[in-house]
Write a protein that holds these residues in place. Structure first.
Motif, PDB file in Angstrom:
ATOM      1  N   GLN A 502      10.065  17.634 -13.857  1.00 43.80           N
ATOM      2  CA  GLN A 502       9.564  19.011 -14.020  1.00 43.80           C
ATOM      3  C   GLN A 502       9.599  19.684 -12.515  1.00 43.80           C
ATOM      4  O   GLN A 502       8.662  20.319 -12.133  1.00 43.80           O
ATOM      5  N   TRP A 503      10.922  19.294 -11.998  1.00 44.93           N
ATOM      6  CA  TRP A 503      10.910  20.291 -10.593  1.00 44.93           C
ATOM      7  C   TRP A 503      10.734  21.879 -10.499  1.00 44.93           C
ATOM      8  O   TRP A 503      10.086  22.046  -9.593  1.00 44.93           O
ATOM      9  N   GLY A 504      10.661  22.433 -11.714  1.00 48.83           N
ATOM     10  CA  GLY A 504      10.494  23.788 -11.709  1.00 48.83           C
ATOM     11  C   GLY A 504       9.168  24.348 -11.688  1.00 48.83           C
ATOM     12  O   GLY A 504       8.882  25.443 -11.388  1.00 48.83           O
ATOM     13  N   VAL A 505       8.064  23.296 -11.482  1.00 52.63           N
ATOM     14  CA  VAL A 505       6.762  23.729 -11.274  1.00 52.63           C
ATOM     15  C   VAL A 505       6.633  23.731  -9.736  1.00 52.63           C
ATOM     16  O   VAL A 505       5.371  24.332  -9.389  1.00 52.63           O
ATOM     17  N   GLU A 506       7.223  23.264  -8.991  1.00 52.75           N
ATOM     18  CA  GLU A 506       7.253  23.009  -7.544  1.00 52.75           C
ATOM     19  C   GLU A 506       7.032  24.078  -6.762  1.00 52.75           C
ATOM     20  O   GLU A 506       6.015  24.103  -6.091  1.00 52.75           O
ATOM     21  N   LEU A 507       8.136  24.997  -6.857  1.00 48.74           N
ATOM     22  CA  LEU A 507       8.080  26.113  -5.970  1.00 48.74           C
ATOM     23  C   LEU A 507       6.735  27.083  -5.910  1.00 48.74           C
ATOM     24  O   LEU A 507       6.437  27.346  -4.825  1.00 48.74           O
ATOM     25  N   GLY A 508       6.315  27.422  -6.977  1.00 45.75           N
ATOM     26  CA  GLY A 508       5.181  28.297  -7.187  1.00 45.75           C
ATOM     27  C   GLY A 508       3.970  27.506  -6.394  1.00 45.75           C
ATOM     28  O   GLY A 508       3.126  28.164  -5.993  1.00 45.75           O
ATOM     29  N   LYS A 509       3.774  26.251  -6.604  1.00 49.25           N
ATOM     30  CA  LYS A 509       2.881  25.570  -6.171  1.00 49.25           C
ATOM     31  C   LYS A 509       2.818  25.457  -4.263  1.00 49.25           C
ATOM     32  O   LYS A 509       1.709  25.929  -3.819  1.00 49.25           O
ATOM     33  N   VAL A 510       3.917  25.394  -3.998  1.00 41.65           N
ATOM     34  CA  VAL A 510       4.056  25.335  -2.564  1.00 41.65           C
ATOM     35  C   VAL A 510       3.643  26.884  -1.913  1.00 41.65           C
ATOM     36  O   VAL A 510       3.093  26.973  -0.914  1.00 41.65           O
ATOM     37  N   LEU A 511       4.547  27.727  -2.740  1.00 40.29           N
ATOM     38  CA  LEU A 511       4.275  29.298  -2.223  1.00 40.29           C
ATOM     39  C   LEU A 511       2.717  29.571  -2.155  1.00 40.29           C
ATOM     40  O   LEU A 511       2.113  30.150  -1.304  1.00 40.29           O
ATOM     41  N   ALA A 512       2.025  29.132  -3.480  1.00 47.33           N
ATOM     42  CA  ALA A 512       0.616  29.487  -3.564  1.00 47.33           C
ATOM     43  C   ALA A 512      -0.275  28.989  -2.392  1.00 47.33           C
ATOM     44  O   ALA A 512      -1.161  29.418  -1.647  1.00 47.33           O
ATOM     45  N   ASN A 513       0.268  27.451  -2.008  1.00 51.71           N
ATOM     46  CA  ASN A 513      -0.597  26.955  -1.056  1.00 51.71           C
ATOM     47  C   ASN A 513      -0.227  27.712   0.303  1.00 51.71           C
ATOM     48  O   ASN A 513      -1.154  27.500   1.342  1.00 51.71           O
ATOM     49  N   ARG A 514       0.952  28.325   0.524  1.00 50.39           N
ATOM     50  CA  ARG A 514       1.014  28.887   1.665  1.00 50.39           C
ATOM     51  C   ARG A 514       0.312  30.255   1.876  1.00 50.39           C
ATOM     52  O   ARG A 514      -0.178  30.654   2.844  1.00 50.39           O
ATOM     53  N   ILE A 515       0.125  30.911   0.745  1.00 48.84           N
ATOM     54  CA  ILE A 515      -0.583  32.193   0.344  1.00 48.84           C
ATOM     55  C   ILE A 515      -2.197  32.038   0.522  1.00 48.84           C
ATOM     56  O   ILE A 515      -2.844  32.947   1.180  1.00 48.84           O
ATOM     57  N   VAL A 516      -2.871  31.068   0.133  1.00 51.25           N
ATOM     58  CA  VAL A 516      -4.055  30.780   0.130  1.00 51.25           C
ATOM     59  C   VAL A 516      -4.722  31.330   1.515  1.00 51.25           C
ATOM     60  O   VAL A 516      -5.811  31.966   1.643  1.00 51.25           O
ATOM     61  N   PRO A 517      -4.345  30.504   2.639  1.00 51.90           N
ATOM     62  CA  PRO A 517      -4.933  31.067   4.144  1.00 51.90           C
ATOM     63  C   PRO A 517      -4.403  32.315   4.346  1.00 51.90           C
ATOM     64  O   PRO A 517      -5.504  33.032   5.150  1.00 51.90           O
ATOM     65  N   GLU A 518      -3.635  32.840   3.984  1.00 46.20           N
ATOM     66  CA  GLU A 518      -3.264  34.510   4.131  1.00 46.20           C
ATOM     67  C   GLU A 518      -4.334  35.180   3.500  1.00 46.20           C
ATOM     68  O   GLU A 518      -4.561  36.363   4.074  1.00 46.20           O
ATOM     69  N   LEU A 519      -4.774  34.767   2.552  1.00 43.04           N
ATOM     70  CA  LEU A 519      -6.037  35.538   1.750  1.00 43.04           C
ATOM     71  C   LEU A 519      -7.268  35.472   2.240  1.00 43.04           C
ATOM     72  O   LEU A 519      -8.180  36.344   2.449  1.00 43.04           O
ATOM     73  N   GLU A 520      -7.532  34.317   2.585  1.00 43.39           N
ATOM     74  CA  GLU A 520      -8.697  33.645   3.062  1.00 43.39           C
ATOM     75  C   GLU A 520      -9.102  33.977   4.639  1.00 43.39           C
ATOM     76  O   GLU A 520     -10.400  34.039   4.938  1.00 43.39           O
ATOM     77  N   GLY A 521      -7.916  33.988   5.440  1.00 44.47           N
ATOM     78  CA  GLY A 521      -8.332  34.065   6.972  1.00 44.47           C
ATOM     79  C   GLY A 521      -9.035  35.265   7.365  1.00 44.47           C
ATOM     80  O   GLY A 521      -8.890  36.560   6.686  1.00 44.47           O
ATOM     81  N   GLN A 522      -9.823  35.132   8.400  1.00 42.67           N
ATOM     82  CA  GLN A 522     -10.634  36.251   9.059  1.00 42.67           C
ATOM     83  C   GLN A 522      -9.618  37.299   9.575  1.00 42.67           C
ATOM     84  O   GLN A 522      -9.719  38.514   9.391  1.00 42.67           O
ATOM     85  N   ASP A 523      -8.685  36.889  10.491  1.00 45.24           N
ATOM     86  CA  ASP A 523      -7.718  37.607  11.276  1.00 45.24           C
ATOM     87  C   ASP A 523      -6.713  38.072  10.263  1.00 45.24           C
ATOM     88  O   ASP A 523      -6.364  37.315   9.395  1.00 45.24           O
TER      89      ASP A 523
END
Ligand code: F6P
Length: 547
Positions: A502-523
């Motif tokens: 099920q490699w097709g579920v991987e990319l979205g997971k990786v990108l979400a993990n990258r975006i989380v700190p961009e949503l939560e960071g103070q700066d």
């Protein structure tokens, strides 16, 4: 290699099917039935208590002969033997595919890397059974001494859809003194609503995750831990009495704080979407009890044995797999509707979506070449008769061909007045209406004004299978699920794809993990996505700041 089939489109049966399609696609089911009075009984098969009527499909004897030949040319028998014997047929993950071992009897023996896996399977089943007995008999008390009344399964994908589907399907057999909830979504509402009316002192969480690293499940599990500790005064020792784990990853389970004595294991040769009969079914066993759970496993096993041993022409999963492929590849149907006329199966279509689409939604063959044909269809559905009053219009009179799988049971689990006769009359009527439709002459003969006639015509010639089973029980549910598992396998073998990764579920997971700190960071983050994603992130940050 002797065992490697020719590329699908070069197989001789495929070529013949292409030619044959030109003729058969012009035939109407009305003619096919009129020309063969025995068709309705002849094109049916029955095994292990499941009756399949496949006569209302756009096929004739030649179609079947060629489809069966295609299965042979695709080395289906050899691939089945490879799966059942523990060969590592999930090549991209270098894993055996042995969900069939989960329901094999104690006397069986299946080797993976020289090791018999069957004793381990039964050891876990016994451990699950003794845990379930303790909960169900109220012998297991929570931190404050109160017995456990509420069970919350936390998991997602295969660690949720199977448990939810089986709980709903077998609710009739469940212990009604226990409350079951299922939390899967990262959306906090899922957790909040699931525990809203629960007393932490009476609640036990089952954290179900093959990997024990899935973002949604681990976030929900930590939230559950905090909720529990807050409700019970913060004493960390409460966790041991209120959390158990189902996983293959003992290290991560103990890191979370769950005693591995309260962990129920399974193995890397069980795919997530093929795991409802492993320890992932702990919530199912808690609900219906160990004996019923074993009856379900027996049902799975009977279908496995049928699949493994019956000749292809009377083999239910093979026939269903071939028919599904016939519509996908020759009629270019993109979807299959699964329509259970059984309210308890309301989550069955959702369960099948992962089973079918995560398995066969693949664009390359086992050796990495881009396929030159369609693979897995889109599965969807709702229970009948509800769907009849929403989307059936499109199936009957729309422009798309949608093959349907109807599922019905002779015996109702709740005998309420005339309801069951009316329910069954509807499922038989729908299959009949789809196949035979209503001609313009018939519509005119009813006195319909000419201008209205085209609107009231039903072209018919819309294919369906009908599965008729005696009663929905743990045993027949096992058979039904195994039937679809093996139908998926049959299609995957012919398409020459890996139905178990099920490699097709991987990319979205990786990108979400990258975006989380961009949503939560103070700066303000330095965004390097495309302009659309950057814009969405900025808008969300602004909305958060002004909330
Ligand atoms: O969504 C991908 C997937 O890996 C599924 O195949 C699996 O069923 C689900 O995530 C959950 O994984 P786990 O059980 O490891 O938490």
């Amino acid at each position: 290699m002797e065992n490697t089939p020719l590329s699908l489109v070069d197989r001789s049966a495929w070529q013949s099917l292409k030619t044959h399609f030109e003729t058969i696609s012009k035939s109407h089911l009305r003619e096919l039935f009129a020309n063969d009075p025995e068709r309705g009984t002849r094109l049916s098969a029955e095994a292990v208590g499941i009756f399949l009527d496949y006569s209302k499909n756009r096929i004739d004897a030649k179609t079947l002969e060629l489809l069966l030949q295609l299965a042979k040319e695709s080395k289906l028998r050899e691939r089945m033997d490879a799966m059942f014997s523990g060969e590592k047929i999930n090549t991209t993950e270098n894993r055996a595919v042995l969900h069939v071992a989960l329901r094999a009897p104690k006397t069986a023996s299946i080797l993976v890397d020289g090791q018999d896996v069957i004793p381990g399977v039964h050891e876990v089943l016994d451990k699950m059974a003794s845990f379930c007995e303790r909960i169900r008999s109220k012998a297991w008390s929570g931190h404050t001494g109160k017995p456990i009344k509420n069970l919350v399964n936390i998991g997602i994908g295969g660690s949720d859809l199977g448990p939810v589907m089986a709980y709903e399907a077998l609710r009739h057999y469940s212990d009604r003194s226990l409350t079951f909830r299922f939390v899967s979504n990262i959306d906090g509402t899922d957790f909040a609503e699931a525990v809203l009316d629960l007393d932490p002192a009476e609640t036990l969480f089952i954290v179900s995750s093959k990997t024990f690293t899935t973002l949604e499940t681990m976030t929900n599990a930590h939230t559950a831990r905090a909720w529990l500790l807050q409700g019970l005064g913060g004493d960390e020792s409460a966790v041991a009495k209120h959390f158990v784990a189902v996983s293959t990853n003992a290290k991560e389970v103990s890191k979370f704080g769950i005693d591995t004595a309260n962990m129920f294991g399974f193995w890397d040769w069980v795919g997530g979407r093929y795991s409802m009969d492993s320890a992932i079914g702990l919530s199912t066993m808690l609900a219906i009890g160990p004996d019923n759970f074993r009856a379900m496993l027996q049902g799975f096993h009977e279908m496995d044995e049928h699949f493994r041993s019956a000749p292809f022409e009377s083999n239910l999963p093979v026939l269903m797999g071939l028919l599904a492929l016939w519509y996908s590849n020759f009629f270019e149907a993109s979807t299959v509707a699964v329509l259970p006329y059984e309210q308890y199966l309301k989550r069955f279509p959702a369960y099948l979506q992962q089973l079918t689409m995560e398995s066969n939604g693949k664009h390359v063959t086992l050796d990495g070449a881009v396929v030159g044909y369609q693979t897995g269809a889109i599965y969807w559905g709702e229970p009948g008769t509800n769907g009849q009053h929403s989307f059936y219009q499109l199936i009957h009179q729309g422009t798309r061909l949608i093959p349907c799988d109807f599922i019905a049971f002779n015996q109702p689990l709740n005998q309420v007045g005339r309801h069951h006769d009316i329910l069954l009359a509807n499922v038989f009527a729908q299959a009949e209406a789809l196949a035979f439709g209503k001609t313009s002459d018939e519509v005119k003969a009813e006195g319909t004004p000419d201008w209205l006639v085209p609107h009231r015509v039903f072209e018919g010639n819309r294919p369906s299978n009908l599965l008729l089973i005696d009663e929905l029980t743990p045993n027949t549910l096992g058979k039904l699920v195994a039937l679809y598992e093996h139908s998926v396998f049959t299609q995957g073998v012919i398409w020459n794809i890996d139905s178990f990764d099920q490699w097709g579920v991987e990319l979205g997971k990786v990108l979400a993990n990258r975006i989380v700190p961009e949503l939560e960071g103070q700066d303000e983050p330095n965004l390097a996505h495309d302009s659309s994603t950057n814009n969405l992130i900025r808008r969300y940050r602004r909305a958060k700041q002004s909330a």
